[in-house]
Design a protein around this motif. Structure first.
Motif, PDB file in Angstrom:
ATOM      1  N   VAL A   1      24.539  56.966  74.812  1.00 26.50           N
ATOM      2  CA  VAL A   1      24.937  57.312  73.452  1.00 26.50           C
ATOM      3  C   VAL A   1      24.877  58.823  73.276  1.00 26.50           C
ATOM      4  N   ALA A   2      25.868  59.361  72.580  1.00 26.40           N
ATOM      5  CA  ALA A   2      25.876  60.785  72.253  1.00 26.40           C
ATOM      6  C   ALA A   2      25.973  60.944  70.739  1.00 26.40           C
ATOM      7  N   ALA A   3      25.377  61.993  70.224  1.00 24.08           N
ATOM      8  CA  ALA A   3      25.467  62.314  68.802  1.00 24.08           C
ATOM      9  C   ALA A   3      25.800  63.788  68.674  1.00 24.08           C
ATOM     10  N   LYS A   4      26.585  64.106  67.664  1.00 26.02           N
ATOM     11  CA  LYS A   4      26.978  65.504  67.440  1.00 26.02           C
ATOM     12  C   LYS A   4      26.551  65.887  66.029  1.00 26.02           C
ATOM     13  N   LEU A   5      25.586  66.799  65.951  1.00 28.39           N
ATOM     14  CA  LEU A   5      25.079  67.220  64.641  1.00 28.39           C
ATOM     15  C   LEU A   5      25.648  68.587  64.303  1.00 28.39           C
ATOM     16  N   PRO A   6      26.087  68.781  63.049  1.00 27.03           N
ATOM     17  CA  PRO A   6      26.581  70.108  62.693  1.00 27.03           C
ATOM     18  C   PRO A   6      25.451  71.135  62.762  1.00 27.03           C
ATOM     19  N   GLY A   7      25.767  72.332  63.171  1.00 27.50           N
ATOM     20  CA  GLY A   7      24.776  73.409  63.189  1.00 27.50           C
ATOM     21  C   GLY A   7      23.927  73.390  64.449  1.00 27.50           C
ATOM     22  N   LEU A   8      23.019  74.323  64.529  1.00 26.70           N
ATOM     23  CA  LEU A   8      22.164  74.483  65.706  1.00 26.70           C
ATOM     24  C   LEU A   8      20.816  73.822  65.473  1.00 26.70           C
ATOM     25  N   HIS A   9      20.404  73.020  66.436  1.00 31.90           N
ATOM     26  CA  HIS A   9      19.107  72.340  66.338  1.00 31.90           C
ATOM     27  C   HIS A   9      18.379  72.512  67.661  1.00 31.90           C
ATOM     28  N   PRO A  10      17.747  73.651  67.864  1.00 35.37           N
ATOM     29  CA  PRO A  10      17.051  73.860  69.133  1.00 35.37           C
ATOM     30  C   PRO A  10      15.797  72.993  69.196  1.00 35.37           C
ATOM     31  N   GLY A  11      15.359  72.726  70.399  1.00 36.67           N
ATOM     32  CA  GLY A  11      14.069  72.054  70.573  1.00 36.67           C
ATOM     33  C   GLY A  11      14.094  70.552  70.378  1.00 36.67           C
ATOM     34  N   LEU A  12      15.282  69.937  70.460  1.00 37.48           N
ATOM     35  CA  LEU A  12      15.321  68.479  70.283  1.00 37.48           C
ATOM     36  C   LEU A  12      15.148  67.720  71.598  1.00 37.48           C
ATOM     37  N   ARG A  13      15.260  68.409  72.708  1.00 33.03           N
ATOM     38  CA  ARG A  13      15.172  67.719  73.995  1.00 33.03           C
ATOM     39  C   ARG A  13      13.798  67.043  74.120  1.00 33.03           C
ATOM     40  N   GLY A  14      13.826  65.766  74.546  1.00 31.18           N
ATOM     41  CA  GLY A  14      12.573  65.037  74.709  1.00 31.18           C
ATOM     42  C   GLY A  14      12.105  64.333  73.433  1.00 31.18           C
ATOM     43  N   ARG A  15      12.746  64.647  72.292  1.00 32.62           N
ATOM     44  CA  ARG A  15      12.319  64.031  71.033  1.00 32.62           C
ATOM     45  C   ARG A  15      12.909  62.630  70.883  1.00 32.62           C
ATOM     46  N   ALA A  16      12.162  61.757  70.228  1.00 32.23           N
ATOM     47  CA  ALA A  16      12.690  60.431  69.890  1.00 32.23           C
ATOM     48  C   ALA A  16      13.316  60.513  68.509  1.00 32.23           C
ATOM     49  N   LEU A  17      14.559  60.006  68.390  1.00 33.09           N
ATOM     50  CA  LEU A  17      15.257  60.071  67.100  1.00 33.09           C
ATOM     51  C   LEU A  17      15.784  58.687  66.718  1.00 33.09           C
ATOM     52  N   HIS A  18      15.821  58.440  65.430  1.00 28.91           N
ATOM     53  CA  HIS A  18      16.524  57.273  64.882  1.00 28.91           C
ATOM     54  C   HIS A  18      17.845  57.768  64.295  1.00 28.91           C
TER      55      HIS A  18
END
Ligand code: ADP
Ligand code: MG
Length: 358
Positions: free
Chosen positions: A323-340
């Motif tokens: 699965v891929a998601a594309k969020l508007p804007g810059l969001h550094p530091g998400l690697r390794g995070r769990a997201l819903h």
């Protein structure tokens, strides 16, 4: 300025069938994009329209006249290929002027026409250079200029920008859009495997797959209402996510339980017969949004790309599911995070055996 009609066009090479039952009406002044993966028969179709390849089955009409047996030079068509095919020993000016001179036009008229087209394509600077001294983009503009000077009733472009690097390709795309605006009455067929090119240029797009037309529509039609999972995945970047699941409630909206554990409500009406149906839920990466608790998908961010205006997240695979998601804007530091993640029910698509449910 030409109407083109394809009626049941097909083609085999020996025992191998490449195209079958292609039916299409192209209106005068339309820019039609023909989009499909490499090898699906795009060039073959264009070459049959141009008369460079014999039409295997069916009929081709231009302005109501059947063209199957009309030789290429008499079809009123100009074709621009990926390879520019300029005369290497002639300057850009001579390349542009060649067809008009060969037709015996007076020198003053030829010079004026070349100057007009050179201005249109921003080539005035380099008219006295030979192709070897021109950039790829300039060469391709000369090839396009040569096509314009033939004053065809129909332009055919076969992946004209494929040889150019990404930046030039984007610039040429804008040039072609400008050109179309400067010649609103001319009909153009533009073949490409690049969905961005087709989506940004075409009035309507014909998606070819497995020898036939998968869907015809405006770019927005194809983006918002793909009729098949193939078209859904082919249009848009990154590709639409497809999540397998089962219908658990029907009605004006349909509720899906997803195999990996999530759930979704889709703004697609279904009847009782759909209860228990195996489906794929389609959601575009740009329509997924982080939410506070479990919803459509939960996963760990494995790769985060930040091309600039958006952040593209690729989640750790869950079995075959990626699965891929594309969020508007810059969001550094998400690697390794769990997201819903969740999405608006209006933005979701449902497919059963590859076909869209509506
Ligand atoms: P596209 O332009 O979509 O990449 P083409 O129209 O060039 O695809 O080719 C479609 C298929 O037909 C390919 O599998 C190609 O190998 C085959 N093909 C094209 N031209 C010929 C030919 N002259 N003889 C045999 N096979 C061909
Ligand atoms: Mg091709």
């Amino acid at each position: 300025m030409a109407e083109v009609r394809l009626a049941g066009i097909g083609k085999r090479f020996g025992a191998r069938r490449v195209l079958e039952g292609i039916g299409l009406e192209i209106r005068s002044g339309e820019l039609i994009g023909v989009l499909g993966p490499s090898g699906c028969g795009k060039s073959t179709l264009l070459r049959m329209i141009a008369g460079l390849e014999r039409i295997g089955e069916g009929d081709l009409f231009i302005d109501g006249r059947r063209m199957n047996e009309v030789p290429p030079a008499r079809r009123g068509i100009a074709m621009v290929f990926q390879s520019y095919a300029l005369y290497p020993h002639m300057t850009a000016r001579q390349n542009l002027a060649f067809a008009l001179q060969a037709a015996g036009r007076p020198a003053a008229e030829v010079a004026a026409a070349v100057a007009r087209v050179a201005g249109m394509l921003d080539l005035t600077c380099c008219l006295d250079r030979r192709p070897a001294a021109l950039s790829g983009g300039q060469r391709q503009r000369v090839a396009i200029g040569r096509a314009i000077l033939r004053a065809p009733r129909l332009f055919l472009f076969d992946e004209p920008f494929s040889n150019l690097d990404a930046g030039l390709r984007a610039a040429m795309r804008v040039e072609l859009a400008r050109l179309k605006q400067a010649m609103p009455a001319s009909t153009m067929i533009h073949v490409t495997h690049d969905q961005t090119e087709a989506m940004t240029l075409a009035d309507r797009i014909v998606v070819l797959a497995e020898g036939g037309i998968a869907q015809v529509g405006t770019p927005l039609d194809l983006y918002e209402r793909p009729q098949t999972a193939f078209v859904a995945r082919f249009i848009g970047s990154p590709a639409m996510n497809l999540l397998p699941g089962v219908v658990v409630a029907t009605g004006a909206r349909t509720r899906i339980r997803l195999d990996h554990g999530g759930a979704a409500v889709v703004a697609v009406a279904t009847g009782d017969a759909a209860l228990g149906l195996r489906v794929e839920l389609g959601v575009r990466p740009e329509h997924l949004r982080p939410v506070g608790g479990p919803a459509l998908f939960s996963g760990e961010v494995e790769v985060a790309e930040t091309p600039g205006e958006a952040t593209v997240l690729h989640f750790r695979r869950q079995g075959a599911l990626s699965v891929a998601a594309k969020l508007p804007g810059l969001h550094p530091g998400l690697r390794g995070r769990a997201l819903h993640l969740d999405a608006d029910p209006q933005r979701l698509h449902l497919f059963h055996e590859g076909r869209a449910l509506r």
